[in-house]
Each structure stands twice: as C-alpha cells, then as structure tokens.
Scaffold this active site. Structure first.
Site, PDB file in Angstrom:
ATOM      1  N   ASN A   1       0.852  -1.198   0.000  1.00 31.56           N
ATOM      2  CA  ASN A   1       0.000   0.000   0.000  1.00 31.56           C
ATOM      3  C   ASN A   1       0.884   1.242   0.000  1.00 31.56           C
ATOM      4  OD1 ASN A   1       0.564   0.768   2.867  1.00 31.56           O
ATOM      5  ND2 ASN A   1      -0.330  -1.256   3.200  1.00 31.56           N
TER       6      ASN A   1
ATOM      7  N   LYS B   1       8.473 -17.230 -11.189  1.00 31.63           N
ATOM      8  CA  LYS B   1       7.765 -16.063 -11.729  1.00 31.63           C
ATOM      9  C   LYS B   1       6.531 -16.524 -12.512  1.00 31.63           C
ATOM     10  CE  LYS B   1       8.225 -12.096 -14.690  1.00 31.63           C
ATOM     11  NZ  LYS B   1       8.843 -11.581 -15.887  1.00 31.63           N
TER      12      LYS B   1
ATOM     13  N   LYS C   1     -13.864   0.703  15.295  1.00 31.13           N
ATOM     14  CA  LYS C   1     -12.591  -0.032  15.437  1.00 31.13           C
ATOM     15  C   LYS C   1     -12.089   0.047  16.872  1.00 31.13           C
ATOM     16  CE  LYS C   1     -11.191   0.562  10.656  1.00 31.13           C
ATOM     17  NZ  LYS C   1     -10.404   1.276   9.681  1.00 31.13           N
TER      18      LYS C   1
ATOM     19  N   LYS D   1     -11.665  -3.511  18.670  1.00 29.56           N
ATOM     20  CA  LYS D   1     -10.304  -3.979  18.939  1.00 29.56           C
ATOM     21  C   LYS D   1      -9.860  -3.686  20.373  1.00 29.56           C
ATOM     22  CE  LYS D   1      -9.011  -3.524  14.039  1.00 29.56           C
ATOM     23  NZ  LYS D   1      -7.914  -3.487  13.075  1.00 29.56           N
TER      24      LYS D   1
HETATM   25  N1  CTP Z   1      -4.122  -3.437  11.773  1.00 28.31           N
HETATM   26  C1  CTP Z   1      -3.427  -4.515  12.266  1.00 28.31           C
HETATM   27  N2  CTP Z   1      -3.423  -5.699  11.600  1.00 28.31           N
HETATM   28  C2  CTP Z   1      -4.091  -5.838  10.443  1.00 28.31           C
HETATM   29  C3  CTP Z   1      -4.813  -4.732   9.923  1.00 28.31           C
HETATM   30  C4  CTP Z   1      -4.800  -3.545  10.612  1.00 28.31           C
HETATM   31  O1  CTP Z   1      -2.804  -4.379  13.326  1.00 28.31           O
HETATM   32  N3  CTP Z   1      -4.044  -6.994   9.804  1.00 28.31           N
HETATM   33  C5  CTP Z   1      -4.127  -2.186  12.535  1.00 28.31           C
HETATM   34  C6  CTP Z   1      -3.432  -1.021  11.872  1.00 28.31           C
HETATM   35  O2  CTP Z   1      -2.067  -0.976  12.232  1.00 28.31           O
HETATM   36  C7  CTP Z   1      -4.189   0.176  12.428  1.00 28.31           C
HETATM   37  C8  CTP Z   1      -5.573  -0.370  12.696  1.00 28.31           C
HETATM   38  O3  CTP Z   1      -5.450  -1.785  12.704  1.00 28.31           O
HETATM   39  O4  CTP Z   1      -3.676   0.609  13.654  1.00 28.31           O
HETATM   40  C9  CTP Z   1      -6.617   0.003  11.720  1.00 28.31           C
HETATM   41  O5  CTP Z   1      -6.225  -0.335  10.422  1.00 28.31           O
HETATM   42  P1  CTP Z   1      -7.231  -0.144   9.204  1.00 28.31           P
HETATM   43  O6  CTP Z   1      -6.616  -0.729   7.978  1.00 28.31           O
HETATM   44  O7  CTP Z   1      -7.722   1.276   9.165  1.00 28.31           O
HETATM   45  O8  CTP Z   1      -8.460  -0.989   9.685  1.00 28.31           O
HETATM   46  P2  CTP Z   1      -8.885  -2.458   9.501  1.00 28.31           P
HETATM   47  O9  CTP Z   1      -9.141  -3.004  10.865  1.00 28.31           O
HETATM   48  O10 CTP Z   1      -7.941  -3.235   8.650  1.00 28.31           O
HETATM   49  O11 CTP Z   1     -10.294  -2.270   8.786  1.00 28.31           O
HETATM   50  P3  CTP Z   1     -10.667  -1.805   7.273  1.00 28.31           P
HETATM   51  O12 CTP Z   1      -9.431  -2.093   6.436  1.00 28.31           O
HETATM   52  O13 CTP Z   1     -11.832  -2.645   6.951  1.00 28.31           O
HETATM   53  O14 CTP Z   1     -11.001  -0.353   7.362  1.00 28.31           O
END
Ligand code: CTP
Length: 401
Positions: A210, A289, A338, A342
């Site tokens: 990303n 590959k 979230k 969490k």
């Molecule tokens: N995060 C994590 N592990 C993952 C995905 C996310 O620890 N596999 C953590 C990120 O580091 C961040 C938080 O969760 O602190 C939120 O990440 P975000 O991508 O905004 O949220 P998601 O929970 O992945 O939800 P979505 O992608 O559906 O918005």
C-alpha cells in the site's frame, strides 16, 4: 524544537569542521540560539565568518574575545548553554578537557560549564584515534559525564580507511534534539511503535502493498525517544532514515510484523500501531515467476492476522493501546467502531479525503478518539502530530490514576 534554547558549538582544528557549518545551520533553522566557539586551529580550516553569518553571533576564539551582544566573558556562555557540543573534537582538545587544561575560549567555557550536557564528537586520523592515550582520555571524559559520539568508519581526508570520521551533521543534530527538544516525561516507559506498509509476495518478482510511507510512525518513534522512552520500532519496508535512538526491528510481511509485535508488546507500556498492515495476502506464493497467459487472471487471497485485535485481546493491565484508522468515509463512526471492536484506549483517525493528510505527506490532520471524547487536531507536521498524540496518551494515563 523548543524556542530560545542555547546550543554552544565548539569547533576544533580538524577537516571535519566544514560539516559543523551545516549543523549550525540546521540548529538555527530549528529556532535555536547557536553560539560558536572555535580554537585558533579550527579557524585555519573554516573561516569564523561562516559561523557568524549562519548564527548571527560573533564567533569567539581568543579567551579575551568579548561577545558584545551579551557583554559577557567566557563563563557567561557556559551559564547560557542548554547543551554543549564539540564537533569535531581533536585529540589535542580531548586531551585538554580530560586533564583540566583550559587555555583558550573553548576549553575555559567547557570547564566552566557544569550544569548542562556536554557532547563530544572525536574526529581524527585512525591511528591517532586508536592511540591508547586518546582512548584513555575519551574514557576519562565519559567518566566525567561527557557523552561521546563514536566516530564513524570510512575513508578519511588523509587517505586512511578506518574509524575517525565525524558522523554527518544530521546525526549530530539528533543528539542535540534528543537532549533539549522535550522534557523527559516518558522516562521509564517502553513504547512500541509500528510503521510503514507490509509487502505480501505473489511470486519472486511481485508483491501486494500500500502507499504508506512510514512517516507518522517514524515521527512517533523519534519523539518518544527524545522524551526519554525506550523505543522499539517495528517497521515494514520504507525509504526513511531510521530513528537513531530506537531499537529497529525490520520486517516485510504482516506475519513477520505479527511475530515481532507479539514479542515486543509483552512489556510495552504504550503501543502505537501506525503501520498499514495488509489485510489479505496471496494464498499461494508461486516459487517461480508467474508467466503471462491469455485472458484474465485472478489471485486467491487469504486474511492476515489482525495484529491490533490480538493486542486488544491480550492487553495487560496498565498497557495503553493506540490504533490508527485511515478512512475515506464516515471517519469518526468507522474509527469509533474499530476502537470498540479492537479494545483500544485511543484511535488516531485520519481521512484520506482531507487536504494535507494521509499517505506520503509531511503533514497530517487527525482526530484523537477515546471512549469518552474526540479531539480534532489542526493540520500539523507529522512530528507535531506525534507530540500531540503522546501528550494525549500521557493525559489519559494520568487520568486513570
Ligand atoms: N491493523 C493490524 N493488523 C491488520 C490490519 C490492521 O494491526 N491486519 C491495525 C493497523 O495498524 C491500524 C488499525 O489496525 O492501527 C486500523 O487499520 P485499518 O486498515 O484502518 O483498519 P482495519 O481493521 O484493517 O479495517 P478496514 O481495512 O476494513 O477499514
């Protein structure tokens, strides 16, 4: 950096003195008052006018020089100093400082300076540096409370290759920043920060990732270290310089980040989960590959572990857990969800729709959301944002008591 603090820079007679001009410039640009003292020999390597132009102050060399702005003699600068750095420090000046010889403006000022931190960056020919007398003097200085910045190894001006090279001005700046930028209100605390993207391999050539640059997490790690914390930075691949006073754990995949975080979170007082972790990875990673074929191609993805969810479930008493949310719609609603799901203590929410916020930028505009309140921050540099995040975390921790 806080305004109006005074840095006394001592410059002695080594070729590395030219690098100290860049350091002086960086310090002045940070809003600091910089006073430069030079030895006579240093003035052979770099003209005092360089420092006078950069700092706006007379550069003092002789013991009987007067700084007319302050109408003071040598001890006055010692009183004014919030930190003293001697860079480069020659074997001769190290020898004098270690043995109580004060025969010029620089050495008398350092001798008179008892209350602030004194940092010495030795720079000289490798053979001189490794000479036992010099090593003994360096050890002595350490015993007297001076901080020594070990010289780097490399190609020296004399043609030798080995230790003796003065570190770059950016590195010297970090020592001064750590010393004076903040009160040490995180002393005794371990802060775990995650930063950057993860990369999930498809085959030996390609991966899914990303846009995260890691800047927010790196700023947090740097600020926390300067506030006195023991910092561990678990970082995905980024092109940023690593914060100097943090333990760095380099990872690539979400799985590696999960393993590193599980280990480091056990005794962490504060966890800031700024990394942009991949939510999915290719189910099967091809060892060769993948060749192009006719028609469409699809990849089967499987879920990665939600590291933050794991941390929320295994949070130990007193631990403070701060997550980050990047949203494109319904910022506070999605972020608050979230926070609850969490089991977080706070979430730093930012919207990709906000001008100046988000991936790759040097600025951020976030809202700090806790169970009881929401604090929208203005558009700030990522460093200032990091400062505000930590201020809020410390306020929340102190409210618990
Ligand atoms: N995060 C994590 N592990 C993952 C995905 C996310 O620890 N596999 C953590 C990120 O580091 C961040 C938080 O969760 O602190 C939120 O990440 P975000 O991508 O905004 O949220 P998601 O929970 O992945 O939800 P979505 O992608 O559906 O918005």
């Amino acid at each position: 950096m806080e305004q109006k603090k005074t840095v006394v820079l001592g410059v002695t007679g080594g070729i590395a003195a030219y690098k100290t001009a860049s350091l002086a410039s960086m310090l002045v640009k940070s809003g600091l008052d910089v006073q430069v003292l030079m030895t006579n020999n240093a003035a052979n390597f770099i003209n005092p006018i360089v420092f006078e132009t950069l700092t706006g102050h007379k550069c003092l060399i002789d013991t009987f020089d007067r700084n007319f702005e302050f109408k003071v003699e040598h001890v006055a600068l010692a009183k004014l100093a919030d930190v003293v750095m001697i860079a480069p420090a020659t074997a001769n000046v190290i020898g004098k400082l270690a043995n109580g010889i004060a025969d010029d403006m620089l050495t008398t000022t350092v001798m008179a300076c008892r209350k602030c931190r004194k940092i010495v960056a030795p720079a000289m020919n490798t053979e001189m540096y490794l000479n036992q007398v010099v090593q003994d003097n360096i050890k002595k200085l350490e015993e007297y409370g001076f901080e020594i910045i070990r010289p780097a190894k490399g190609y020296l001006a004399c043609g030798d290759v080995g230790p003796g090279k003065m570190p770059d001005p950016e590195a010297l700046y970090e020592y001064i920043y750590r010393e004076i930028a903040f009160d040490k209100d995180l002393t005794g605390k371990k802060v775990l920060v995650t930063a950057g993207p993860t990369q999930e391999a498809i085959d030996p050539v390609r991966y899914i990732t990303n846009h995260s640059s890691g800047k927010m997490g790196y700023a947090l790690a740097r600020v926390c270290a300067a506030r006195g914390a023991k910092v561990v930075l678990v970082t995905g691949p980024t092109s940023l310089p690593k914060p100097m006073f943090a333990k760095i754990v380099q990872v690539t995949t979400a799985k590696e980040m999960f393993e590193a975080v599980k280990k480091e979170a056990k005794d962490a007082d504060i966890v800031c989960k700024a990394a942009a972790v991949a939510d999915y990875r290719p189910k099967n990673v091809s060892s060769e590959k993948i060749k192009k074929a006719d028609g469409q191609m699809s990849l089967e993805l499987e879920k990665t572990d939600d590291i933050l969810m794991y941390l929320g479930r295994h949070k130990h008493p007193g631990q403070f857990l701060c997550g980050f949310a990047m949203e494109t719609e319904n910022l506070t609603g999605n972020s608050r969800a979230k926070l609850e799901k969490k089991n977080l203590d706070m979430i730093a929410a930012n919207s990709l729709r906000d001008e100046g916020a988000g991936f790759q930028k040097d600025t951020n505009r976030i809202t700090l959301i806790t169970k009881k309140d929401e604090t929208p921050l203005p558009l700030l540099s990522k460093e200032e944002t990091a400062v505000r995040i930590i201020d809020k975390i410390l306020a929340e921790i102190s409210d618990r008591k």
